[in-house]
Scaffold this active site. Structure first.
Site, PDB file in Angstrom:
ATOM      1  N   GLU A 209       0.822  -1.217   0.000  1.00  0.00           N
ATOM      2  CA  GLU A 209       0.000   0.000   0.000  1.00  0.00           C
ATOM      3  C   GLU A 209       0.855   1.265   0.000  1.00  0.00           C
ATOM      4  O   GLU A 209       0.334   2.372   0.113  1.00  0.00           O
ATOM      5  CB  GLU A 209      -0.923   0.007   1.231  1.00  0.00           C
ATOM      6  CG  GLU A 209      -2.050  -1.005   1.176  1.00  0.00           C
ATOM      7  CD  GLU A 209      -1.582  -2.444   1.299  1.00  0.00           C
ATOM      8  OE1 GLU A 209      -2.212  -3.313   0.688  1.00  0.00           O
ATOM      9  OE2 GLU A 209      -0.573  -2.690   1.995  1.00  0.00           O
ATOM     10  N   ASP A 338      -8.102  -4.724  -4.656  1.00  0.00           N
ATOM     11  CA  ASP A 338      -7.352  -5.162  -3.467  1.00  0.00           C
ATOM     12  C   ASP A 338      -7.750  -6.577  -3.040  1.00  0.00           C
ATOM     13  O   ASP A 338      -7.838  -6.888  -1.859  1.00  0.00           O
ATOM     14  CB  ASP A 338      -7.536  -4.188  -2.301  1.00  0.00           C
ATOM     15  CG  ASP A 338      -6.496  -4.410  -1.207  1.00  0.00           C
ATOM     16  OD1 ASP A 338      -5.360  -4.779  -1.542  1.00  0.00           O
ATOM     17  OD2 ASP A 338      -6.823  -4.230  -0.022  1.00  0.00           O
TER      18      ASP A 338
END
Length: 568
Positions: A209, A338
């Site tokens: 991330e 994701d």
């Protein structure tokens, strides 16, 4: 066989987690060992761990990562007599994801913010306590977690939030050496437990991330010297411009636009993410290491990362001795939801498409499928029935927010599965947590959080968990048990015909491995969101688990390590 579904019943036994046996001290290392000399953890012991009913030597019990404990003293006929044998409270009251490692009567556990404890596995008495001195730059996306140590020789090893690998003396907890795995200022961190094999300590990296370039590294167990590096993002990350996912569904990619972007900006491999969150499986016979790779970065904005984004969202195999690439299989190319691969892969013999048993690899995905692969070339044999609802797949994120299920937490999140090869079943913890996906393009921020938007839980929609027992030879769901909250943590199967797992509401449960019938439950007073383990000392079998809650799903925090045994 037709699957059946049941809701888990309420807890049948309660003991407050405040009845601790020991507590932590304030120094970096408190006290010396009270247990005596620890027998050296040899490679032979690690190789034979699958049949070792005394110890729990690997995070997932053995190199194949089956999380199957071979003793049956605690079984379906007597598990109702399971009670706390001891409870230890750590100094840190925060999210706990540690798997206890047990070596000849000594237990090693970790906490958030990188504390390590050695405990007497008989009594829970503290033997020593180590606190890592975190550096000034520490970043992590999903809580200050740590998933445990690796034990090898006369040392134990831990990865840290500031991207270090530390080696501690197993008898005293004294620091032997420390090495930097990567630069934390660039967004690298470590929460996974290391893996020890043949003089090497293997560890991946977090930071998908943050615009990192992911890797798995091997370090010398004695000195900390770097031996090899495999980058999970190759310099040519484009791939084959896949338009469909592993199940054959159209992912609605605009290939023409991506190719135009690639021509303008070049390959984005240096900031493409691809963290490795969990332990690799090790095939000693083939000298191979199998692991899964996480999401690309930025998570939701595909406009800045044209191509398939290899090897994100993939199963990968590399050579154990050199780190050289062998094979891979990508589940979702150019992932903008994701839905990365996180739960550790398991090595098990599986039936191929002709019904012949072959060496296999299975992985539980955030998509809600268990994927079954051939071990020799990573190719996909089958995928299971969906264990959670799948809706609007693959709807692309929008600025306003687009609803698609599963949400970004899964399916199967990082939670390790367990396997009972006698039944041909894999046990997977799943989340049902509906979300909307929002995209907002921002440039690379240089070591800061880089999601490229947001995924938001829909507060008006029901959330729940489901433990699924999947026949990996057919892909069919044999049975499933629903829970009132999304599940995260891990599963343990045992030769006693049992499956153990915990819930965010504090319940720790034992089910019949063949049917899913609930046989026992305990209320721990805080979220049980860590993988259980088992061990035997002086002829008595114990089940042990951490109850510390979870940051990611905001379950009630605690600080208890609880060991259970049978009472007469």
């Amino acid at each position: 066989m037709k699957k059946h579904t049941r809701w888990l019943a309420g807890a049948s036994f309660f003991v407050a987690a405040a009845t601790a046996v020991g507590s932590a001290g304030a120094e970096e290392v408190k006290g010396a060992t009270k247990y005596g000399d620890m027998r050296t953890v040899t490679q032979r012991m690690l190789n034979a761990a699958a049949g070792d009913g005394n110890n729990f030597l690997h995070t997932n019990h053995n190199y194949k990562q089956t999380r199957f404990y071979p003793n049956a003293q605690i079984n379906t006929s007597n598990v109702h007599r399971l009670r706390p044998a001891w409870i230890f409270q750590t100094e840190v009251k925060e999210t706990m994801e540690t798997t206890p490692i047990v070596v000849n009567g000594v237990m090693y556990v970790t906490t958030a913010f990188n504390h390590v404890y050695a405990l007497d596995a008989r009594t829970g008495e503290e033997l020593w306590h180590y606190k890592h001195k975190l550096g000034p730059i520490t970043v992590y996306c999903c809580g200050p977690n740590n998933r445990g140590v690796a034990a090898y020789g006369d040392m134990v090893y831990m990865g840290t939030l500031d991207a270090k690998l530390v080696a501690l003396d197993a008898k005293t907890g004294k620091l032997v050496w420390e090495t930097e795995i990567a630069d934390p200022e660039l967004g690298y961190s470590e929460t996974m437990a290391p893996t020890a094999v043949d003089g090497k300590i293997l560890i991946g990296t977090n930071g998908g991330e943050y615009g990192i370039r992911g890797f798995v590294k091997a370090f010398d167990a004695k000195t900390g010297k770097l031996l090899w590096t495999f980058y999970t993002i190759p310099e040519n990350s484009v791939g084959v411009w896949a338009t469909h996912d592993a199940t054959g569904r159209d992912m609605k990619r605009n290939i023409a636009a991506e190719k135009e972007a690639l021509a303008k900006m070049g390959d984005p491999y240096k900031t493409l993410g691809g963290g490795v969150w969990q332990n690799p499986a090790v095939d000693l016979e083939r000298r191979r290491v199998y692991f899964v790779v996480g999401n690309p970065s930025p998570d939701l904005d595909g406009s800045l990362r044209p191509g398939d984004n290899l090897y994100t969202d993939s199963l990968v195999a590399v050579d154990l001795d050199t780190g050289k690439y062998i094979c891979h299989f990508q589940y979702i190319a150019h992932d903008v939801w994701d839905l990365d691969a996180v739960s550790p892969p398991i090595l098990v013999d599986v039936k191929d498409k002709d019904g012949k048993l072959v060496p296999g690899v299975i992985h539980g995905g955030k998509t809600g499928h268990i994927y079954v692969h051939k071990r020799d070339d990573c190719s996909l044999i089958r995928f299971s029935e969906a264990m959670v609802p799948q809706e609007n797949m693959w709807t692309l994120p929008t600025k306003e927010g687009a609803r698609m299920l599963p949400g970004a937490n899964g399916g199967v999140e990082w939670s390790p599965m367990a396997v009972d090869e006698r039944l041909g079943l894999a046990y997977a913890m799943n989340l049902h947590q509906p979300m909307t996906y929002h995209v907002e393009s921002t440039p690379y921020p240089g070591g800061k959080l880089w999601l490229g938007g947001a995924f938001k839980v829909i507060p008006t929609e029901e959330q729940w968990g489901i433990l699924s027992a999947v026949d990996y030879h057919s892909g069919k769901i044999r049975w499933e048990v629903k829970t009132p909250q999304p599940l995260i943590g891990g599963v343990l199967a045992t030769a006693g015909g049992l499956v153990f797992f915990g819930e965010g509401n504090g319940r720790f449960n034992a089910l019949d491995a063949a049917t899913g019938a609930q046989l026992w439950s305990f209320q721990a007073g805080a979220g049980v969101n860590a993988p259980p383990a088992s061990y035997t000392v002086d002829g008595k079998q114990y089940i042990v688990v951490a109850a510390g809650g979870n940051t990611q799903l905001d379950y009630k925090r605690g600080n208890a390590i609880i060991a259970f045994s049978l009472v007469d």
